[in-house]
Design an enzyme around this catalytic site. Structure first.
Site, PDB file in Angstrom:
ATOM      1  N   LYS A  88       0.805  -1.228   0.000  1.00 17.50           N
ATOM      2  CA  LYS A  88       0.000   0.000   0.000  1.00 17.50           C
ATOM      3  C   LYS A  88       0.838   1.279   0.000  1.00 17.50           C
ATOM      4  CE  LYS A  88      -4.052  -2.035   2.207  1.00 17.50           C
ATOM      5  NZ  LYS A  88      -5.124  -1.855   3.181  1.00 17.50           N
ATOM      6  N   ASP A 124      -9.905   2.699   2.180  1.00 15.10           N
ATOM      7  CA  ASP A 124      -9.943   2.174   3.557  1.00 15.10           C
ATOM      8  C   ASP A 124     -10.470   3.237   4.527  1.00 15.10           C
ATOM      9  OD1 ASP A 124      -8.926  -0.360   2.988  1.00 15.10           O
ATOM     10  OD2 ASP A 124      -6.853   0.324   3.147  1.00 15.10           O
TER      11      ASP A 124
END
Ligand code: ATR
Length: 310
Positions: A88, A124
């Site tokens: 990420k 997220d």
């Protein structure tokens, strides 16, 4: 035969990638390890239900090779990709353009390929806001929040989202205090008042073993576990039970096992609890909407998740 997990050599050409498949692979989740990822089970049913003749695959990529794998997906005319652990952060660097919020969250988990460009997003953080609203019928912006594990990747993203929402108070708790302090320095501007007095007591850091933790936790509404403690069934709770009170909302980003020791103890102490399935669901919904604007994947995905992990 299609594979459960593909790897870089499978991306050499489309014939190889789509061997034995009914439809062409055009979306992927990239991670390592990635075999356990539920993302294909979330996204494929929506692709099927909306008549899109596309396949969503798992792609195992070792750290340091994300850029190469994205280039291969672009050559194969993929729509985009989800990026998970450990890529990420690397994804943030590998994109041509990154949405401002994703930069603040410090990570990219969704990429859209658009006319040769890699556009990076993070679903997220916004997914967390949706999950908290769905589970507890409250808005993150109205809450005093303690993020446990604020030094890790997930913790930093969730804490940064809380800051973006200008939540009432943010307590960053981490085993390694220096990491929480570095994050607090980065997030302080979000809590500075118009009179530029600094963040004051709206943004605080505590070591996980602080003797004051039980006291200060009395002054928060939502406790979020973002540590990896609880992933193994034998793991203890990351927080002493004395920190968990009946007025608390307790959210564990872990969803497997469905009830960690933290959630069990919080429930026993009278708190309202929820696990990370709703975060998994909503980050997926938001990613799908980025790839296919105007779609409403929520209900199909919710059903699919229930079937994939009852
Ligand atoms: P990352 O998400 O960056 O890959 P990680 O190693 O998975 O990191 O850890 C995520 C979070 O869980 C971190 O906040 C980590 O605390 P440190 O920053 O002090 O390493 C926390 N964590 C992992 N194991 C832990 C444990 N046994 N006790 C307390 N916190 C722990």
């Amino acid at each position: 035969m299609t594979k459960d997990v593909y790897s870089l050599p499978d991306l050499r050409d489309r014939a190889l990638l789509d061997e034995g498949a009914g439809s062409p692979a055009r979306l992927a989740v990239i991670g390592s390890p990635v075999a356990h990822s539920l993302s294909p089970q979330l996204h494929q049913p929506v692709l099927d239900a909306t008549g899109r003749d596309l396949r969503y695959i798992r792609l195992e990529v070792e750290p340091g090779r994300l850029d190469e794998s994205l280039a291969a997906l672009q050559r194969l005319e993929f729509v985009g990709a989800n990026v998970t652990v450990p890529h990420k952060f690397e994804a943030l660097e590998a994109c041509d353009e990154v949405e401002e919020a994703a930069r603040t969250l410090g990570a990219v988990n969704t990429i859209l390929f658009d006319q040769g460009l890699r556009l990076g997003f993070n679903t997220d953080g916004p997914g967390f806001v949706c999950a908290i609203h769905e589970e507890f019928l409250v808005d993150v912006k109205d809450l005093r929040i303690m993020v446990v594990g604020a030094g890790g990747g997930a913790g930093q993203a969730i804490a940064a989202q809380c800051a973006l929402e200008r939540c009432e108070r943010l307590l960053l708790v981490n085993r390694t205090t220096a990491k929480a302090e570095a994050l607090a320095a980065r997030l302080a501007p979000f809590f500075e008042s118009e009179r530029l007095e600094g963040p004051g007591d709206r943004l605080l850091t505590f070591p996980l073993d602080s003797p004051h933790l039980a006291d200060v936790s009395g002054h928060v509404d939502l406790i979020v576990n973002t540590t990896s403690v609880g992933l193994k069934r034998t793991d203890p709770s990351p927080l002493p039970a004395s920190c968990l009170q009946p007025h608390h909302l307790v959210y564990d980003t872990i969803y497997n096992p469905p009830e960690t020791k933290l959630l069990a103890e919080a429930r026993r102490n009278g708190a309202r609890v929820a696990n990370g399935r709703s975060l998994l669901l909503h980050q997926g919904v938001l990613a799908f909407e980025l790839w296919f604007p105007g779609t409403r994947p929520l209900e199909v995905m919710r059903r699919a998740l229930r079937e994939a992990s009852p």
